[in-house]
Design an enzyme around this catalytic site. Structure first.
Site, mmCIF file in Angstrom:
data_model
loop_
_atom_site.group_PDB
_atom_site.id
_atom_site.type_symbol
_atom_site.label_atom_id
_atom_site.label_comp_id
_atom_site.label_asym_id
_atom_site.label_seq_id
_atom_site.Cartn_x
_atom_site.Cartn_y
_atom_site.Cartn_z
ATOM 1 N N SER A 126 0.830 -1.210 0.000
ATOM 2 C CA SER A 126 0.000 0.000 0.000
ATOM 3 C C SER A 126 0.858 1.251 0.000
ATOM 4 C CB SER A 126 -0.856 -0.022 1.262
ATOM 5 O OG SER A 126 -1.397 1.240 1.515
ATOM 6 N N TYR A 151 -2.535 -1.273 10.885
ATOM 7 C CA TYR A 151 -2.758 -1.814 9.541
ATOM 8 C C TYR A 151 -1.557 -1.481 8.645
ATOM 9 C CZ TYR A 151 -3.902 -1.583 4.657
ATOM 10 O OH TYR A 151 -3.812 -1.704 3.295
ATOM 11 N N LYS A 155 1.738 -3.760 6.546
ATOM 12 C CA LYS A 155 2.223 -3.677 5.155
ATOM 13 C C LYS A 155 3.736 -3.410 5.124
ATOM 14 C CE LYS A 155 -1.676 -4.663 3.366
ATOM 15 N NZ LYS A 155 -1.879 -5.984 2.755
ATOM 16 N N LEU A 201 -13.399 7.374 1.076
ATOM 17 C CA LEU A 201 -14.131 8.508 0.501
ATOM 18 C C LEU A 201 -15.190 8.110 -0.523
ATOM 19 C CD1 LEU A 201 -14.516 11.577 0.145
ATOM 20 C CD2 LEU A 201 -12.685 11.507 -1.562
HETATM 21 C C1 WQD Z 1 -9.330 9.837 1.073
HETATM 22 C C2 WQD Z 1 -9.490 11.318 1.321
HETATM 23 C C3 WQD Z 1 -9.878 11.865 3.612
HETATM 24 C C4 WQD Z 1 -13.772 9.975 3.941
HETATM 25 C C5 WQD Z 1 -6.702 4.845 2.992
HETATM 26 C C6 WQD Z 1 -5.915 4.042 3.982
HETATM 27 C C7 WQD Z 1 -4.541 3.791 3.492
HETATM 28 C C8 WQD Z 1 -4.568 3.170 2.098
HETATM 29 C C9 WQD Z 1 -5.289 4.069 1.185
HETATM 30 C C10 WQD Z 1 -4.852 0.786 2.027
HETATM 31 C C11 WQD Z 1 -8.767 11.788 2.578
HETATM 32 C C12 WQD Z 1 -11.059 12.236 2.770
HETATM 33 C C13 WQD Z 1 -12.572 10.432 3.448
HETATM 34 C C14 WQD Z 1 -14.763 10.915 4.300
HETATM 35 C C15 WQD Z 1 -13.293 12.689 3.624
HETATM 36 N N1 WQD Z 1 -5.292 1.933 2.107
HETATM 37 N N2 WQD Z 1 -12.334 11.773 3.310
HETATM 38 N N3 WQD Z 1 -14.489 12.247 4.126
HETATM 39 O O1 WQD Z 1 -6.972 8.357 3.621
HETATM 40 O O2 WQD Z 1 -5.988 7.849 1.389
HETATM 41 O O3 WQD Z 1 -6.207 6.118 3.034
HETATM 42 O O4 WQD Z 1 -6.601 4.299 1.681
HETATM 43 O O5 WQD Z 1 -3.735 0.404 2.078
HETATM 44 O O6 WQD Z 1 -3.887 2.977 4.376
HETATM 45 O O7 WQD Z 1 -5.861 4.773 5.203
HETATM 46 O O8 WQD Z 1 -8.302 7.021 1.892
HETATM 47 O O9 WQD Z 1 -10.648 7.065 1.192
HETATM 48 O O10 WQD Z 1 -10.105 7.131 3.656
HETATM 49 O O11 WQD Z 1 -9.653 9.113 2.249
HETATM 50 O O12 WQD Z 1 -13.106 13.911 3.514
HETATM 51 O O13 WQD Z 1 -15.854 10.569 4.768
HETATM 52 O O14 WQD Z 1 -10.874 11.589 1.550
HETATM 53 O O15 WQD Z 1 -9.646 12.842 4.606
HETATM 54 O O16 WQD Z 1 -8.298 13.060 2.331
HETATM 55 P P1 WQD Z 1 -6.846 7.404 2.509
HETATM 56 P P2 WQD Z 1 -9.750 7.510 2.267
#
Ligand code: WQD
Length: 341
Positions: A126, A151, A155, A201
């Site tokens: 990841s 988590y 990785k 998201l």
């Molecule tokens: C994306 C953006 C949030 C939800 C996750 C894992 C990481 C990796 C990749 C696996 C961020 C914003 C989100 C919401 C929002 N996974 N957001 N409102 O943070 O890149 O990471 O996926 O290995 O380990 O943590 O993905 O989809 O949670 O968030 O504003 O309700 O959307 O702050 O900027 P993220 P995400």
């Protein structure tokens, strides 16, 4: 054609990868205990491909059952290892559950891979291993950072295990570092199965649009980015899946430059949260109910990939753009609602 074992074949990226493997002509078998996935994913895979893959409901932590499986199942030439827990929030509450499931599962699997001298192994890693990177885009040489969550640690440590493992095993290993996989298969037969309230998201967006959630909260509006919201590299799940076929073909073609290699799998494009909302609304012609909220603890400001290594060395081709991600994600959410999946 060679036989590939996929662990976590009923999961989100796993099932999409099974489809790509079958369509490339591989024989596929799956191990998935279905503790966090659905056995019916394989029926859907059969609708898409016309081929029924057998899934063995084995937990990788059950060394006895896993060992017996490998004794019976001959001629596996490669393993693609997806089976793992992936909830960042849950891992913070239950680190030992994550260490046991993800790391013990990996160790048991590697014991079998070593014993049966399986030639090729592909590991799901990841972009989380890069933490909050100092330079963008991140290349495979960008220094890894202290994991933000248990988590994430599984990785970082999972990769480290493999670096040591290849020194004693005859197996050639590739770790694929996924950025943010989204979307669903264009057939709309398979997509992401969300357990409980989504933390990611795009699932939160689609569930809000369908009315399962009242409102999307955008976490933070004062980040040092072009519009104040965080930037991520969203990539279509089918593109991620296809890269696994490229990785297996690369290993089978004897093209490895080292026994252990890593590749970034991202689109190479950073999108802010507000850009994601705008694009979702435009492509699907709807309005999303959203508001700004506080920053979410542990969020990195911006991360996106330099993906040229995977494109050049693996021959990986990106087939889906952001509009496709938005369209297929929304189509899948509607299907989930229609069928009560
Ligand atoms: C994306 C953006 C949030 C939800 C996750 C894992 C990481 C990796 C990749 C696996 C961020 C914003 C989100 C919401 C929002 N996974 N957001 N409102 O943070 O890149 O990471 O996926 O290995 O380990 O943590 O993905 O989809 O949670 O968030 O504003 O309700 O959307 O702050 O900027 P993220 P995400």
């Amino acid at each position: 054609m060679s036989k590939i074992l996929v662990t976590g074949g009923c999961g989100y990226i796993g099932a999409h990868t099974v489809v790509e493997l079958l369509q490339a002509g591989y024989e596929v078998i799956s191990i998935d205990d279905n503790s966090r996935s659905n056995a019916w994913m394989m029926d859907r895979v059969a609708i898409i491909t016309g081929k029924k893959v057998v899934n063995h409901a084995i937990n990788l932590c059950d060394m006895e059952a896993l060992g017996a499986f490998f004794e019976q199942e001959k001629n596996i030439s490669g393993v693609i290892h997806f089976a793992a827990y992936k909830s960042v929030g849950e891992s913070a509450k239950e680190p030992l559950l994550y260490f046991e499931n993800n790391l013990l599962g990996q160790i048991n699997l590697l014991k079998c891979v070593q014993k049966h001298e399986i030639a090729h192994f592909v590991f799901s890693s990841s972009c989380t291993v890069y933490g909050n990177p100092e330079q963008l885009p991140v290349t495979e040489e960008t220094p890894l950072q202290e994991a933000e969550s248990p988590y994430g640690r599984t990785k970082v440590v999972g990769e480290a295990f493999l670096r040591d493992f290849v020194k004693v095993a005859s197996t050639k290993v590739i770790a694929l570092r996924y950025f943010n996989p989204v979307g669903a298969h264009p057939s709309n037969e398979i997509g992401e199965y969300i357990l409980g309230v989504p933390s990611y998201l795009l699932p939160y967006m689609t569930q809000t649009a369908i009315g399962k959630r009242e409102k999307l909260t955008v976490f933070g509006q004062d980040y040092p980015t072009r519009d104040g919201t965080c930037i991520r590299d969203y990539i279509h799940v089918c593109d991620i899946a296809a890269a696994h076929v490229n990785a297996i073909q690369y290993l089978e073609g004897g093209k490895s430059k080292a026994s252990f290699e890593v590749f970034n799998l991202g689109s190479g494009i950073g999108q802010s949260v507000l850009e994601m909302i705008e694009s979702f609304e435009r492509v699907n012609d709807l309005k999303l109910n959203w508001q700004f909220g506080d920053r979410r603890a542990g969020d990195v400001v911006a991360v996106y990939a330099n993906n040229s290594k995977a494109i050049e060395a693996l021959g990986w081709q990106l087939r889906f753009n952001l509009d496709d991600m938005m369209r297929t994600a929304w189509a899948w959410e509607q299907r989930v609602a229609q069928e009560g999946l």
